[in-house]
Design an enzyme around this catalytic site. Structure first.
Site, PDB file in Angstrom:
ATOM      1  N   HIS A  20       0.859  -1.191   0.000  1.00 58.61           N
ATOM      2  CA  HIS A  20       0.000   0.000   0.000  1.00 58.61           C
ATOM      3  C   HIS A  20       0.897   1.243   0.000  1.00 58.61           C
ATOM      4  CE1 HIS A  20       0.754   0.617   4.290  1.00 58.61           C
ATOM      5  NE2 HIS A  20       0.249  -0.565   4.595  1.00 58.61           N
ATOM      6  N   HIS A  23       3.888   1.651   2.405  1.00 58.42           N
ATOM      7  CA  HIS A  23       5.139   0.974   2.050  1.00 58.42           C
ATOM      8  C   HIS A  23       5.866   1.769   0.958  1.00 58.42           C
ATOM      9  CE1 HIS A  23       2.410  -2.559   3.098  1.00 58.42           C
ATOM     10  NE2 HIS A  23       3.278  -2.517   4.083  1.00 58.42           N
ATOM     11  N   CYS A 129       3.207 -10.123  19.146  1.00 56.37           N
ATOM     12  CA  CYS A 129       2.264  -9.676  18.111  1.00 56.37           C
ATOM     13  C   CYS A 129       2.732 -10.246  16.778  1.00 56.37           C
ATOM     14  CB  CYS A 129       2.192  -8.146  18.034  1.00 56.37           C
ATOM     15  SG  CYS A 129       1.245  -7.601  16.585  1.00 56.37           S
ATOM     16  N   CYS A 132       3.227  -7.563  13.983  1.00 53.44           N
ATOM     17  CA  CYS A 132       4.528  -6.872  14.093  1.00 53.44           C
ATOM     18  C   CYS A 132       5.667  -7.875  14.008  1.00 53.44           C
ATOM     19  CB  CYS A 132       4.695  -6.163  15.427  1.00 53.44           C
ATOM     20  SG  CYS A 132       3.608  -4.805  15.778  1.00 53.44           S
ATOM     21  N   CYS A 146      -2.231  -5.368  20.576  1.00 53.67           N
ATOM     22  CA  CYS A 146      -1.026  -4.686  20.136  1.00 53.67           C
ATOM     23  C   CYS A 146      -1.356  -3.207  19.949  1.00 53.67           C
ATOM     24  CB  CYS A 146      -0.554  -5.293  18.810  1.00 53.67           C
ATOM     25  SG  CYS A 146       0.602  -4.221  17.922  1.00 53.67           S
ATOM     26  N   HIS A 149      -1.375  -2.519  15.977  1.00 50.31           N
ATOM     27  CA  HIS A 149      -2.353  -3.189  15.109  1.00 50.31           C
ATOM     28  C   HIS A 149      -3.743  -3.294  15.712  1.00 50.31           C
ATOM     29  CE1 HIS A 149       1.484  -4.417  13.271  1.00 50.31           C
ATOM     30  NE2 HIS A 149       0.787  -4.324  12.158  1.00 50.31           N
ATOM     31  N   LYS A 295      -2.335   4.616  11.768  1.00 50.45           N
ATOM     32  CA  LYS A 295      -1.423   4.139  10.724  1.00 50.45           C
ATOM     33  C   LYS A 295      -2.218   3.370   9.674  1.00 50.45           C
ATOM     34  CE  LYS A 295       2.474   0.952  10.209  1.00 50.45           C
ATOM     35  NZ  LYS A 295       2.623  -0.447  10.562  1.00 50.45           N
ATOM     36  N   LYS A 298      -3.045  -2.744   6.100  1.00 46.88           N
ATOM     37  CA  LYS A 298      -3.902  -3.759   5.502  1.00 46.88           C
ATOM     38  C   LYS A 298      -4.697  -4.476   6.583  1.00 46.88           C
ATOM     39  CE  LYS A 298      -3.502  -3.666   1.112  1.00 46.88           C
ATOM     40  NZ  LYS A 298      -4.557  -3.767   0.116  1.00 46.88           N
TER      41      LYS A 298
HETATM   42  N1  MSP Z   1       9.606  -6.749   7.353  1.00 49.03           N
HETATM   43  C1  MSP Z   1       9.698  -5.699   8.298  1.00 49.03           C
HETATM   44  C2  MSP Z   1      10.894  -4.819   8.028  1.00 49.03           C
HETATM   45  C3  MSP Z   1      12.197  -5.554   8.049  1.00 49.03           C
HETATM   46  S1  MSP Z   1      13.522  -4.514   7.674  1.00 49.03           S
HETATM   47  C4  MSP Z   1      14.881  -5.426   8.028  1.00 49.03           C
HETATM   48  C5  MSP Z   1       8.429  -4.857   8.229  1.00 49.03           C
HETATM   49  N2  MSP Z   1       7.726  -4.963   7.107  1.00 49.03           N
HETATM   50  S2  MSP Z   1       6.371  -4.176   6.820  1.00 49.03           S
HETATM   51  O1  MSP Z   1       6.011  -4.561   5.490  1.00 49.03           O
HETATM   52  O2  MSP Z   1       5.423  -4.427   7.846  1.00 49.03           O
HETATM   53  O3  MSP Z   1       6.697  -2.679   6.904  1.00 49.03           O
HETATM   54  C6  MSP Z   1       7.724  -2.166   6.132  1.00 49.03           C
HETATM   55  C7  MSP Z   1       7.791  -0.680   6.250  1.00 49.03           C
HETATM   56  O4  MSP Z   1       6.574  -0.119   5.801  1.00 49.03           O
HETATM   57  C8  MSP Z   1       8.035  -0.169   7.649  1.00 49.03           C
HETATM   58  O5  MSP Z   1       9.040   0.824   7.591  1.00 49.03           O
HETATM   59  C9  MSP Z   1       6.748   0.470   8.017  1.00 49.03           C
HETATM   60  O6  MSP Z   1       6.931   1.588   8.844  1.00 49.03           O
HETATM   61  C10 MSP Z   1       6.248   0.914   6.665  1.00 49.03           C
HETATM   62  N3  MSP Z   1       4.836   1.187   6.717  1.00 49.03           N
HETATM   63  C11 MSP Z   1       3.801   0.306   6.817  1.00 49.03           C
HETATM   64  N4  MSP Z   1       2.650   1.029   6.926  1.00 49.03           N
HETATM   65  C12 MSP Z   1       2.946   2.351   6.896  1.00 49.03           C
HETATM   66  C13 MSP Z   1       2.213   3.531   6.864  1.00 49.03           C
HETATM   67  N5  MSP Z   1       0.902   3.535   6.980  1.00 49.03           N
HETATM   68  N6  MSP Z   1       2.871   4.690   6.681  1.00 49.03           N
HETATM   69  C14 MSP Z   1       4.236   4.746   6.460  1.00 49.03           C
HETATM   70  N7  MSP Z   1       4.959   3.658   6.506  1.00 49.03           N
HETATM   71  C15 MSP Z   1       4.362   2.475   6.872  1.00 49.03           C
HETATM   72  O7  MSP Z   1       8.160  -4.132   9.158  1.00 49.03           O
END
Ligand code: MSP
Length: 507
Positions: A20, A23, A129, A132, A146, A149, A295, A298
């Site tokens: 999304h 990311h 969690c 997370c 959590c 979430h 935040k 999904k």
């Molecule tokens: N897999 C771990 C990261 C491992 S790095 C060695 C993870 N993955 S994640 O897919 O859940 O999230 C990846 C990144 O996306 C994180 O930096 C997280 O902050 C970011 N985001 C997920 N949702 C977000 C928002 N709504 N806004 C901004 N960034 C967000 O964590």
């Protein structure tokens, strides 16, 4: 040895679901930063990738009736790699934690740490969690959920291997003190310092209640805890420990969301200290994209796919919007109204309009050929100032400020055109020299804008560059040379082309 590359990483993303805009936010920032540094003439290495082990992925695969391997391949190929195209990202590498180049090095790393006495066995009992993939402190839990979430945590009790994180607290604090730029922005640094001052607990480095992960090399009843596995991707992608890895490592910037700051600014440097390896130079935590004050996620069904926005506005405007509208490091929200308003007032009315006015006038008054090189000191100095300011801001990861500096110059050029009224000059043959000067100065200014905005909007800038008839590869144009006036030669053939930012229906 080759000069060390400027090495930038994004988090590696969980492939339990599709990407999304939250990311994509960090990935766009990394892409803008690395394109900018390339145009400073630096060797750059930009890494992104996917995090494919752990309970969350295992569950998602099972829910879709696939093996975890099938599921991760499917998600990477159908969703995560295509998303990079959608947002026009030019990464140099893409690492998957299921690749041999990663798994083998993770095993080597932990075998070595175990030999150094950096691993012990014990029992972990407490909340976890799965969303997370994080062991939580009981004090963080809100009504059994959590805090991020809003979903129930589960109580786990497992035999695990532990990494003695607590003994690194003093060394970490000394490092934050000695290298204040290690964690940015300031708010993130303060959070990390006070967290570590509050005392660290040792952490599990393995899980034993499921088997989707990298097997612990000395005990195949355990898999390496997914975060411990994932963090090492940044090092493994350099080819460590094979010759050449130091041409990339240490990373210059790890870009991370603020929710995963502690992993990167506490656990990861402690792992590297334990292994005797150099620490990354900076961990920069960006804020969240919020929906209704929370935040975007999904899990909460609030995720917007990047393509939903790029289908309407295109990838350039997408990249521009998120970097321009939200100060990097703070939370922000996306709204269609705000996106449309900025698209119209900044991209269409300012930049797009300036380019189409100039191209149309050169076509109309000068048969599409640029008049002779002419000096325009006020614009030349505004350009030099804007370029220096943009460089300083982009290098400091202040994307909003960098864009603001270039946009300020675009406005100055628009005002220059409005004040000089070339359409009036065209009516008076005695003022033909003035018209030449205004047309040339405007074209030359736009040449510079194409260079300065290329990192943010590569497609529109390539179109502008070619419409101006500019020679050479746009991406190879140097920031340091951009303000050198007179680069477009007299007689250059310009082309009217399509508008850079066509009208978008408000619906
Ligand atoms: N897999 C771990 C990261 C491992 S790095 C060695 C993870 N993955 S994640 O897919 O859940 O999230 C990846 C990144 O996306 C994180 O930096 C997280 O902050 C970011 N985001 C997920 N949702 C977000 C928002 N709504 N806004 C901004 N960034 C967000 O964590």
């Amino acid at each position: 040895m080759t000069e060390k590359a400027f090495y930038v990483t994004t988090p590696i993303y969980y492939v339990n679901d599709v990407p999304h805009i939250g990311h994509a936010y960090t990935t766009v920032a990394g892409d803008v930063l690395t394109r900018w540094h390339r145009q400073r003439g630096e060797r750059v290495w930009f890494l992104t990738g996917t995090d494919e082990h752990g309970e969350k992925i295992l569950t998602a695969a099972a829910e879709h009736g696939m093996t975890p391997r099938q599921w991760t391949d499917h998600m990477v190929n159908t969703a995560w790699l295509p998303a990079l195209q959608t947002i026009d990202v030019a990464n140099d590498d893409f690492i998957r934690t299921t690749e041999a180049r990663h798994e083998e090095r993770v095993r080597d790393f932990w075998l070595a740490l175990r030999e150094k006495g950096e691993v012990y066995s014990g029992t972990y009992t407490g909340p976890y969690c799965v969303a997370c993939e994080e062991f939580k402190q009981p004090s963080e839990i809100v009504d059994g959920n959590c805090p991020i979430h809003g979903r129930p945590v589960k109580e786990i009790s497992e035999e695990n291997y532990f990494f003695p994180l607590s003994k690194y607290a003093d060394a970490l604090l000394a490092h934050y003190e000695a290298s204040p730029a290690f964690v940015e922005p300031e708010s993130a640094r303060n959070e990390v310092v006070s967290f570590v001052r509050g005392g660290l607990q040792d952490i599990s480095m393995s899980r034993s209640s499921f088997d989707w992960g990298i097997k612990v090399p000395w005990d195949d009843k355990h898999v390496i805890y997914v975060w411990i596995d994932a963090l090492q991707n940044y090092l493994n992608a350099t080819g460590w420990p094979e010759p050449g890895w130091e041409e990339r490592w240490p990373a210059d910037v790890h870009l991370v969301g603020k929710d995963i700051l502690r992993f990167h600014a506490v656990i990861w440097p402690a792992m590297l200290m334990a292994a005797g390896l150099p620490l990354p130079r900076k961990v920069f935590a960006n804020g969240w994209l919020l929906v209704g004050g929370e935040k975007m996620s999904k899990t909460k069904l609030t995720g917007i796919a990047p393509s939903v926005i790029t289908d309407v506005f295109g990838s350039d405007a997408y990249r521009y919007y998120f970097m321009r509208a939200i100060p990097f490091g703070q939370d922000g929200s996306f709204s269609w109204e705000d996106m449309h308003a900025r698209y119209k007032s900044e991209l269409s009315d300012q930049l797009g309009n300036l380019a189409s006015r100039l191209l149309a006038m050169v076509e109309r008054y000068r048969d599409g050929l640029l008049p002779p090189v002419a000096s325009e000191p006020a614009l030349e100095s505004a350009l030099a100032t804007a370029a220096a300011e943009a460089d300083e801001r982009f290098c400091a990861l202040d994307f909003q400020g960098g864009i603001g500096a270039v946009m300020g110059f675009v406005r100055a050029v628009n005002n220059y055109v409005t004040e000089n009224e070339p359409w009036q000059l065209a009516k008076d043959p005695a003022r033909s020299g003035d018209l030449d000067r205004v047309l040339y100065a405007t074209a030359e200014s736009l040449r510079a804008v194409a260079v300065l905005f290329n990192a943010v909007m590569p497609k529109a800038c390539a179109a502008l560059w070619s419409a101006l008839g500019a020679e050479g590869d746009l991406a190879a144009q140097r920031v340091a040379d951009v303000a050198r006036w007179g680069q477009l030669p007299a007689g250059t053939k310009v082309a009217k082309g399509d508008g850079l930012f066509p009208r978008v229906e408000t619906e």
